[in-house]
Design an enzyme around this catalytic site. Structure first.
Site, short mmCIF file in Angstrom:
data_model
loop_
_atom_site.label_atom_id
_atom_site.label_comp_id
_atom_site.label_asym_id
_atom_site.label_seq_id
_atom_site.Cartn_x
_atom_site.Cartn_y
_atom_site.Cartn_z
N GLU A 228 0.89 -1.17 0.00
CA GLU A 228 0.00 0.00 0.00
C GLU A 228 0.92 1.21 0.00
O GLU A 228 1.57 1.51 1.00
CB GLU A 228 -0.91 -0.01 1.23
CG GLU A 228 -2.05 1.00 1.12
CD GLU A 228 -1.74 2.34 1.76
OE1 GLU A 228 -1.39 3.28 1.01
OE2 GLU A 228 -1.82 2.45 2.98
N CYS A 262 -2.01 8.76 2.95
CA CYS A 262 -1.92 8.28 1.57
C CYS A 262 -3.23 8.50 0.83
O CYS A 262 -3.24 8.79 -0.37
CB CYS A 262 -1.57 6.79 1.55
SG CYS A 262 0.05 6.41 2.23
#
Length: 455
Positions: A228, A262
């Site tokens: 990720e 993110c």
């Protein structure tokens, strides 16, 4: 060799930690493997009871854990406390659902009986970031341990105390010793761990550079990886959007965790017809941010995690301005001792600028004008990243169509900012990574999907 944690609000050192030697790291893996051989045979009921106990430990120590997160990486106390609550939630979610997610799946074939079984893989290495020191770890650990695996954690070097406390949570919850082990090691030592045959897979949340290095080493050793990575999430504000709602949600997402998320909104693509009105409302919301000491209640915008990260962000802003972007608000480093940066809006953002091409990991918003829906979609997809995305429109069927079919991302939200939820799969495409965390998809990443055939 040592690492030193630094308080980003003051730039003062907190504590020094000694890194493990290669021999010590190897010993940790061996103990983890021995523990796995016993843990994989436990019943789901036993695992569930201990995972629910972990949730209790988290909640009973919420104030303590939050204070450490705030001290180490600078987030506000309120957001740190919310993070601990979310960790407790993911523990309870998998405690309640893991058995169902991993039950045998019967499949008709020419056999008298055939089915798919989900078996634990073994010792999993987790390389985790600093921006959500507890949540990033628990969203991996809860499903991994409930699936029967064992975990070794290499946390970010600026949150060593958080890493230590997470191991304590599992130990206080009654999990076997060495089931979850925090290991203070350097980035270079990670490669040696991946090469060790005891490690069966690796998961990393972090930058694309770190992800590429870990995935490459895992591939060389024929091991699975889940990544990720970064994101430059685009939010489309269409001509029929509720602009008050859009401005509020966009500002909230951009400033969440001091912009260090993110899946934080980064690029705001606004249809020309409502551009000026949205920008005025968005500016007003961004300007409400109160920059200051993260331990004070009135603070809504805390310092960034490190001064070097703040300085890199400022360089991206300056370079974008040199190439034609305009600063609407913010854009100047304040005269404060810590890693502070103000809420910033850049307009006239175009291709070739860092504000368009790169991830801005801090409280800086890039506003881009589009003439119509199709151009807005093209701009949104004109990115190497593909983590999250959003659409603001009063026409929900239109928003659903764009979110489902048009935006290139692992998540697309309509009239809300992107956020993770234990019930929903989480992850990205393009250089934002591969694999999924959370939901039933996440718990099946680190299992052997085994076919059983009985003639």
């Amino acid at each position: 060799m040592t690492i030193t944690s630094i308080n980003p609000a003051t730039n003062q050192p907190i504590k020094e930690y000694t890194l493990a030697t290669d021999a010590e790291a190897k010993e940790v893996l061996e103990k983890a493997e021995n523990t796995f051989q016993k843990w994989k045979k436990t019943e789901f009921q036993e695992r569930s009871e201990r995972m629910k106990k972990a949730a209790e430990v988290l909640r009973s120590n919420k104030i303590k854990y939050a204070a450490i997160m705030t001290q180490e990486m600078g987030k506000t106390l309120s957001s740190a406390e919310a993070e601990v609550e979310k960790c407790a939630w993911v523990c309870e979610y998998y405690a309640d659902n893991a058995e169902q997610f991993l039950q045998d799946e019967m499949i008709e074939s020419d056999a008298s009986k055939s089915f798919v079984s989900f078996q634990p893989m073994g010792v999993i290495l987790a390389v985790m970031p600093w921006n959500f020191p507890f949540w990033q770890v628990f969203r991996f650990a809860a499903p991994a341990l409930m699936a029967g695996n064992v975990a070794v954690l290499k946390h970010a070097s600026n949150v060593p105390h958080s890493a230590e406390l997470i191991q304590e949570v599992f130990e206080e919850a009654g999990f076997p010793k060495h089931l979850f082990t925090n290991l203070w090691i350097s980035g270079k030592q990670v490669e040696k761990l991946i090469e060790n045959p005891i490690i069966k897979a690796v998961t990393l949340t972090g930058s694309e550079k770190a992800g590429a290095a870990v995935a490459s080493k895992a591939a060389q050793n024929i091991k699975k990886a889940v990544l990720e990575l970064g994101g430059s999430d685009a939010y489309l504000i269409l001509e029929n959007a509720d602009l008050d709602l859009a401005a509020e949600k966009c500002a909230e997402s951009r400033l969440l965790n001091s912009g260090q998320s993110c899946i934080g909104a980064k690029r705001f693509i606004v249809i020309d017809k409502v551009y000026d009105e949205f920008l005025q409302k968005f500016r007003s919301k961004m300007a409400e941010a109160v920059l200051g000491d993260p331990t004070k209640k009135e603070t809504t915008l805390a310092p960034m995690a490190r001064t070097d990260l703040r300085d890199e962000l400022h360089e991206q802003v300056q370079e974008s301005v040199k190439k034609g972007a305009k600063i609407l608000i913010g854009g100047e480093i304040p005269d404060l001792p810590g890693a502070y940066y103000p809420a910033t809006i850049l307009t006239d953002v175009k291709q070739g600028m860092p504000a368009y091409e790169e991830e801005l990991f801090g409280p800086v918003a890039s506003v881009i004008r589009a003439s119509n829906e199709q151009e807005a979609i093209e701009i949104a997809n004109d990115s190497k990243f593909g983590l999250g995305s959003g659409v603001f429109t009063s026409d929900l069927s239109r928003g659903e169509r764009i979110a489902k079919n048009e935006l290139e991302a692992g998540s697309s939200f309509v009239n809300q900012y992107v956020k993770s939820d234990p019930r929903l799969p989480f992850g990205g495409i393009k250089i934002s990574g591969f694999g999924r965390e959370l939901s039933h998809y996440g718990i099946r990443e680190f299992v052997n999907v085994k076919t059983v055939y009985i003639a």
